[in-house]
Design an enzyme around this catalytic site. Structure first.
Site, PDB file in Angstrom:
ATOM      1  N   GLY A  42      -8.480  -9.262 -16.462  1.00  0.00           N
ATOM      2  CA  GLY A  42      -9.321  -8.177 -15.849  1.00  0.00           C
ATOM      3  C   GLY A  42      -8.489  -6.848 -16.456  1.00  0.00           C
ATOM      4  N   GLY A  43      -7.199  -6.643 -16.501  1.00  0.00           N
ATOM      5  CA  GLY A  43      -6.554  -5.629 -17.038  1.00  0.00           C
ATOM      6  C   GLY A  43      -5.653  -5.578 -18.218  1.00  0.00           C
ATOM      7  CB  SER A  44      -3.269  -7.041 -19.705  1.00  0.00           C
ATOM      8  OG  SER A  44      -3.007  -8.122 -18.829  1.00  0.00           O
ATOM      9  CB  THR A  45      -6.232  -9.310 -23.691  1.00  0.00           C
ATOM     10  OG1 THR A  45      -6.659 -10.683 -24.278  1.00  0.00           O
ATOM     11  CG2 THR A  45      -6.133  -8.370 -24.648  1.00  0.00           C
ATOM     12  CD  GLN A  46      -1.842 -11.318 -21.078  1.00  0.00           C
ATOM     13  OE1 GLN A  46      -2.880 -12.284 -20.668  1.00  0.00           O
ATOM     14  NE2 GLN A  46      -1.889 -10.084 -20.599  1.00  0.00           N
ATOM     15  CD  GLU A  57      -0.186 -10.827 -17.565  1.00  0.00           C
ATOM     16  OE1 GLU A  57      -1.437 -11.114 -17.346  1.00  0.00           O
ATOM     17  OE2 GLU A  57      -0.166  -9.443 -17.572  1.00  0.00           O
TER      18      GLU A  57
END
Length: 429
Positions: free
Chosen positions: A204-208, A178
């Site tokens: 909502g569930g992760s950050t990149q 992702e």
């Protein structure tokens, strides 16, 4: 940088990043996907082709995120050396796919999005157009059996559609993938330079975070799994990329409210947090659990107490990158949404925001009563989290980000590069 050139740079960066995902998935560099069902019979031609009489190739990508499912229908103009994006059709629905974990039959609502694809693509190209769904953080956080059941249901739905569906059409992206297929925009893939723009995405569930490092020190000192090198268009490209699972805004809310590190007693769903207005109360649903959330009694100022809590949640979970301060970054998703909520940017036009803007807004919101009944009771928490997260990533207070939903009328998403490389893979097999 002029806008057309920036669009070119953004697109190439995204496509380059997607290429690494492609290589990893199709040549065994990744771990087996725990959620993938046994492959159904393959449909469609062994090799992809352009419909007779047309110079266009279409691709359909479903982005199944934690808070919603989005469809991207891309039309590529096929040229001698590389394709060029001609048009995109975009639609989104809520809630996210993971919301149907206990009722997978309800994902049949995706047929609404498939109809969007049917109306956007000439019927003569339907059987030549691949349809792909990639689920992100929402499904990675689900129980494996539930995720598998959901994906099986989607796979059956795609098999019954008029589009090209294969055994690899439905899958869960891991966090690294992702990050590598970070947000991008339209342009000409012939551009040789994609080293000047970085991507920040807060889901909502992760950050990149993704960018092309120019300082050799970054490459030498970063964790080994944060640096990826690969060849594309006869050049070697190196990117810094990482996805932090569990640090997306909704997952972070749960952590900051105490639902993970100090979960409520069995049978209780009450959470008490210093990030909420003193003695306030309300309800919040996350991952099919409805929590009763309340603020602590009046005492330490809300902003200071909340920042302390957020810093504890993020302690040693994020790797700072000193070079990131010198890179031009685009920021998407909840970075954009919260800036809109504050009136810092226009909802349709986007704009620029500094780290200190989020910080000052957090101080202001946390110390005042809601300006209207529509203001989220979590706005204080969200803004504190965003400002602390950006600081932990290595961005100074005056660092400025460009915020946009679309660039040249194309939604900012990893989906463009991923679709392009899936089409290229089908052509070669």
């Amino acid at each position: 940088m002029k806008r057309p050139k920036l669009a070119v740079v953004l697109l190439l960066l995204g496509v380059l990043l997607a290429y690494l995902m492609f290589m990893k998935r199709h040549y065994g560099a990744s771990e087996p996907d725990a959620y993938r069902a046994p492959p159904p019979p393959q449909r469609g031609p062994a090799k992809l082709a352009v419909a007779p009489g047309r110079n266009s190739q279409f691709g359909i990508m479903f982005d199944a995120g934690s808070t919603g499912t989005r469809i991207h229908v891309f039309e590529f103009q096929m040229e001698r050396n590389a394709p060029k994006l001609a048009h995109e059709t975009f639609r989104a629905i809520e809630p996210g796919l993971s919301a149907y974990a206990d009722h997978p039959e309800e994902v049949a609502g995706l047929t609404e999005l498939l109809k969007v694809a049917e109306s956007s693509i000439p019927p003569s190209s339907w059987t030549l157009t691949p349809v792909v769904l990639k689920a992100t953080a929402g499904l990675r956080l689900l129980d494996g059996a539930k995720a598998k059941h959901l994906l099986d249901t989607v796979r059956a739905l795609f098999t019954d559609s008029p589009f090209l569906s294969r055994d690899d059409s439905v899958s869960v992206m891991d966090g690294t993938d992702e990050g590598k297929t970070s947000s991008l925009s339209p342009g000409d893939l012939h551009s040789p330079d994609a080293s000047t723009v970085g991507m920040l995405d807060l889901g909502g569930g992760s950050t990149q975070i993704t960018f092309s490092p120019q300082d050799e020190k970054t490459i030498q000192t970063s964790p080994i799994d944060h640096i990826r090198s690969f060849r594309m268009f006869n050049s070697t490209h190196t990117v810094y990329t990482h996805s932090y699972l569990g640090l997306g805004l909704m997952s972070a809310r749960l952590s900051v409210l105490g639902g993970i590190e100090a979960p409520p007693l069995e049978g209780s769903t009450e959470l008490v947090s210093p990030c909420l207005a003193p003695e306030s109360s309300g309800s919040w649903e996350h991952a099919d659990v409805v929590y009763r959330v309340t603020g602590q009694k009046a005492g330490e100022p809300v902003y200071e107490a909340c920042r302390t809590k957020v810093e504890k949640v993020l302690y040693r979970k994020v790797v700072p990158v000193s070079e990131a301060a010198d890179v031009d970054f685009y920021a998407f998703s909840y970075y954009y949404d919260r800036a809109v909520d504050l009136g810092l940017i226009g909802e349709e036009t986007g704009g620029t925001v500094r780290v200190v803007d989020y910080m000052e807004a957090a101080k202001r919101v946390c110390s005042s009563r809601p300006v209207s009944p529509l203001q989220s009771p979590f706005l204080c928490l969200d803004l504190v989290y965003i400002s602390v997260l950006l600081h932990e990533l290595g961005f100074p207070p005056n660092k400025q980000f460009k915020l946009a939903r679309t660039i040249n009328q194309v939604e900012t998403s990893w989906a463009l590069g991923a679709t392009f490389h899936y089409i290229e893979f089908l052509k070669s097999h």
